[in-house]
Design a protein around this motif. Structure first.
Motif, PDB file in Angstrom:
ATOM      1  N   ASP A  21       8.750  -7.173   0.561  1.00 15.63           N
ATOM      2  CA  ASP A  21       8.708  -6.024  -0.356  1.00 15.63           C
ATOM      3  C   ASP A  21       8.606  -6.610  -1.750  1.00 15.63           C
ATOM      4  O   ASP A  21       9.602  -7.021  -2.333  1.00 15.63           O
ATOM      5  CB  ASP A  21       9.980  -5.186  -0.193  1.00 15.63           C
ATOM      6  CG  ASP A  21       9.909  -3.857  -0.910  1.00 15.63           C
ATOM      7  OD1 ASP A  21       9.024  -3.666  -1.769  1.00 15.63           O
ATOM      8  OD2 ASP A  21      10.751  -2.983  -0.610  1.00 15.63           O
ATOM      9  N   GLY A  98       2.915  -1.877   6.222  1.00 14.02           N
ATOM     10  CA  GLY A  98       1.541  -1.633   5.815  1.00 14.02           C
ATOM     11  C   GLY A  98       0.643  -1.467   7.026  1.00 14.02           C
ATOM     12  O   GLY A  98       0.975  -1.883   8.133  1.00 14.02           O
ATOM     13  N   PHE A 122       2.113   3.263  -0.996  1.00 13.03           N
ATOM     14  CA  PHE A 122       2.021   2.030  -1.782  1.00 13.03           C
ATOM     15  C   PHE A 122       1.348   2.244  -3.128  1.00 13.03           C
ATOM     16  O   PHE A 122       1.535   1.463  -4.049  1.00 13.03           O
ATOM     17  CB  PHE A 122       1.305   0.935  -0.981  1.00 13.03           C
ATOM     18  CG  PHE A 122       2.117   0.450   0.198  1.00 13.03           C
ATOM     19  CD1 PHE A 122       3.177  -0.419   0.026  1.00 13.03           C
ATOM     20  CD2 PHE A 122       1.831   0.897   1.481  1.00 13.03           C
ATOM     21  CE1 PHE A 122       3.936  -0.851   1.104  1.00 13.03           C
ATOM     22  CE2 PHE A 122       2.573   0.465   2.563  1.00 13.03           C
ATOM     23  CZ  PHE A 122       3.635  -0.411   2.370  1.00 13.03           C
ATOM     24  N   TYR A 126       4.593   1.939  -6.053  1.00 14.48           N
ATOM     25  CA  TYR A 126       4.544   0.565  -6.551  1.00 14.48           C
ATOM     26  C   TYR A 126       3.749   0.514  -7.836  1.00 14.48           C
ATOM     27  O   TYR A 126       2.774   1.248  -8.006  1.00 14.48           O
ATOM     28  CB  TYR A 126       3.949  -0.373  -5.487  1.00 14.48           C
ATOM     29  CG  TYR A 126       4.945  -0.655  -4.384  1.00 14.48           C
ATOM     30  CD1 TYR A 126       5.693  -1.816  -4.380  1.00 14.48           C
ATOM     31  CD2 TYR A 126       5.155   0.270  -3.362  1.00 14.48           C
ATOM     32  CE1 TYR A 126       6.629  -2.066  -3.379  1.00 14.48           C
ATOM     33  CE2 TYR A 126       6.082   0.038  -2.359  1.00 14.48           C
ATOM     34  CZ  TYR A 126       6.813  -1.138  -2.378  1.00 14.48           C
ATOM     35  OH  TYR A 126       7.738  -1.355  -1.399  1.00 14.48           O
TER      36      TYR A 126
END
Length: 148
Positions: A21, A98, A122, A126
Motif C-alpha cells: 500500500d 488491484g 485507486f 490515492y
C-alpha cells in the motif's frame, strides 16, 4: 519460521507495509486499529494487517513480502496462519487488491473467491497513479474466504 503478533511500534515496519500500500496516509487509516503479524524465518520476511469490519467479518488490509523473498511460500504461510488464528471468530475474511492476474491468482490459490469491486478506488483515494505489474490500477477487487 515464527509469526509474531505486533502490539506496538507498528510504524517500524513501514518500509514493508509500503510495498503493498504505497501511500502512507492510507496505511494510517487502518494500522492502529488492525492486528499486525510479522513472519520471521531467521529475519523478517513478511507482514500482514487484519482489521475487524463487523461481527465475525475481517479484512486483510495489507500483506507484503520483501521482493527478494516473494514466490517462496511466505505469503501463503502467513495467510494460512491468519486462517487458523481467526478460525472460530471469523465467518468471512475479505481482501482487496488491484486488478492484476498475479494478485488475483495468488488469492484464488489460497482459497479466496471473487466478491465485488469498488470502482475507481485507486483513482479516488490515492494522490498519485498506482501501478502493479506494469498496469495502472483503477478498481479495487475484493475477494472473500468463507469460514464455517
Amino acid at each position: 519460521m515464527d509469526i509474531k503478533l505486533i502490539i506496538s511500534n507498528k510504524k517500524q515496519f513501514l518500509d514493508l507495509l509500503l510495498l503493498a500500500d504505497e501511500q502512507e496516509s492510507m496505511i494510517d487509516k487502518y494500522l492502529e486499529r488492525g492486528e499486525m503479524f510479522a513472519l520471521y524465518d531467521e529475519d523478517l520476511k513478511a507482514i500482514a494487517v487484519v482489521t475487524c469490519e463487523g461481527e465475525r467479518v475481517y479484512e486483510i488490509k495489507n500483506i507484503a513480502v520483501y521482493p527478494s523473498f516473494q514466490r517462496k511460500g511466505y505469503g501463503k504461510q502467513l495467510l494460512n496462519y491468519l486462517f487458523e488464528y481467526y478460525h472460530g471468530r471469523c465467518s468471512v475474511m475479505f481482501v482487496g487488491t488491484g486488478d492484476t492476474p498475479s494478485a488475483l491468482s495468488f488469492y484464488k490459490h489460497c482459497g479466496f473467491r471473487l466478491s465485488h469491486r469498488l470502482k475507481n478506488f485507486f483513482i479516488d483515494y490515492y494522490d498519485h497513479p498506482i501501478y502493479e505489474d506494469g498496469k495502472q490500477l483503477i478498481d479495487m477487487v475484493y475477494l472473500r474466504k468463507d469460514f464455517s
